[in-house]
Design a protein around this motif. Structure first.
Motif, PDB file in Angstrom:
ATOM      1  N   ALA A 213       0.813  -1.211   0.000  1.00 25.70           N
ATOM      2  CA  ALA A 213       0.000   0.000   0.000  1.00 25.70           C
ATOM      3  C   ALA A 213       0.850   1.268   0.000  1.00 25.70           C
ATOM      4  N   THR A 214       2.016   1.198   0.605  1.00 27.31           N
ATOM      5  CA  THR A 214       2.875   2.379   0.690  1.00 27.31           C
ATOM      6  C   THR A 214       3.422   2.803  -0.672  1.00 27.31           C
ATOM      7  N   THR A 215       3.340   1.932  -1.669  1.00 26.08           N
ATOM      8  CA  THR A 215       3.845   2.267  -3.002  1.00 26.08           C
ATOM      9  C   THR A 215       2.746   2.774  -3.940  1.00 26.08           C
TER      10      THR A 215
ATOM     11  N   THR B 162      -1.735  -5.694   7.834  1.00 28.54           N
ATOM     12  CA  THR B 162      -2.176  -4.559   8.640  1.00 28.54           C
ATOM     13  C   THR B 162      -1.105  -3.469   8.626  1.00 28.54           C
ATOM     14  N   LEU B 163      -1.535  -2.257   8.782  1.00 26.29           N
ATOM     15  CA  LEU B 163      -0.695  -1.068   8.870  1.00 26.29           C
ATOM     16  C   LEU B 163       0.515  -1.070   7.935  1.00 26.29           C
ATOM     17  N   ASN B 164       1.705  -1.301   8.446  1.00 29.76           N
ATOM     18  CA  ASN B 164       2.930  -1.204   7.643  1.00 29.76           C
ATOM     19  C   ASN B 164       3.077  -2.321   6.614  1.00 29.76           C
ATOM     20  N   GLU B 165       2.330  -3.397   6.776  1.00 27.23           N
ATOM     21  CA  GLU B 165       2.437  -4.534   5.865  1.00 27.23           C
ATOM     22  C   GLU B 165       1.214  -4.681   4.972  1.00 27.23           C
ATOM     23  N   LEU B 166       0.385  -3.671   4.896  1.00 31.13           N
ATOM     24  CA  LEU B 166      -0.838  -3.725   4.109  1.00 31.13           C
ATOM     25  C   LEU B 166      -0.524  -3.799   2.620  1.00 31.13           C
ATOM     26  N   ALA B 167      -1.179  -4.748   1.933  1.00 27.98           N
ATOM     27  CA  ALA B 167      -0.958  -4.935   0.500  1.00 27.98           C
ATOM     28  C   ALA B 167      -2.297  -5.155  -0.195  1.00 27.98           C
ATOM     29  N   TYR B 168      -2.348  -4.815  -1.477  1.00 20.33           N
ATOM     30  CA  TYR B 168      -3.565  -4.951  -2.273  1.00 20.33           C
ATOM     31  C   TYR B 168      -3.268  -5.712  -3.552  1.00 20.33           C
ATOM     32  N   ARG B 169      -4.302  -6.345  -4.094  1.00 21.15           N
ATOM     33  CA  ARG B 169      -4.203  -6.923  -5.431  1.00 21.15           C
ATOM     34  C   ARG B 169      -5.583  -6.876  -6.084  1.00 21.15           C
ATOM     35  N   ILE B 170      -5.583  -6.863  -7.399  1.00 23.09           N
ATOM     36  CA  ILE B 170      -6.813  -6.787  -8.160  1.00 23.09           C
ATOM     37  C   ILE B 170      -7.458  -8.180  -8.199  1.00 23.09           C
ATOM     38  N   THR B 171      -8.793  -8.213  -8.156  1.00 22.49           N
ATOM     39  CA  THR B 171      -9.526  -9.475  -8.210  1.00 22.49           C
ATOM     40  C   THR B 171      -9.987  -9.754  -9.638  1.00 22.49           C
ATOM     41  N   ASP B 172     -10.532 -10.942  -9.852  1.00 24.95           N
ATOM     42  CA  ASP B 172     -11.092 -11.265 -11.168  1.00 24.95           C
ATOM     43  C   ASP B 172     -12.230 -10.313 -11.515  1.00 24.95           C
ATOM     44  N   LYS B 173     -13.021  -9.954 -10.517  1.00 24.53           N
ATOM     45  CA  LYS B 173     -14.111  -8.998 -10.737  1.00 24.53           C
ATOM     46  C   LYS B 173     -13.550  -7.636 -11.151  1.00 24.53           C
ATOM     47  N   GLY B 174     -12.443  -7.245 -10.579  1.00 23.18           N
ATOM     48  CA  GLY B 174     -11.785  -5.990 -10.938  1.00 23.18           C
ATOM     49  C   GLY B 174     -11.238  -6.014 -12.358  1.00 23.18           C
TER      50      GLY B 174
END
Length: 61
Positions: free
Chosen positions: A13-15, A37-49
Motif C-alpha cells: 500500500a505504501t507504493t 495490517t498497517l505497515n504490511e498492508l498490501a492490495y491486489r486486483i480481483t477477477d471482478k476488478g
C-alpha cells in the motif's frame, strides 16, 4: 489506481498513490482485496476488478 495493480501480484500500500476513499470504494465493489495490517498492508486486483477494467463504458454526448 487499478492500473498500478493490473498484471501484478500483491502490491504494498505504501507504493500506491491513492487515497483511503479510493481503496474503500474499490474494496466495497470487490474489485481489489487486501491483506496485512498497517505497515504490511498490501492490495491486489480481483477477477471482478479485471472484468470491470475490460468493460466498455458508454460516453454520452
Amino acid at each position: 489506481m487499478m492500473e498500478y495493480l493490473h498484471g501484478r501480484d500483491w502490491v504494498m500500500a505504501t507504493t500506491l498513490p491513492v487515497s483511503r476513499k479510493t481503496f474503500s470504494n474499490l474494496l466495497s465493489k470487490g474489485w481489489v482485496e487486501h491483506r496485512g495490517t498497517l505497515n504490511e498492508l498490501a492490495y491486489r486486483i480481483t477477477d471482478k476488478g479485471l472484468t470491470a477494467m475490460k468493460t466498455r463504458v458508454r460516453i454520452y454526448r
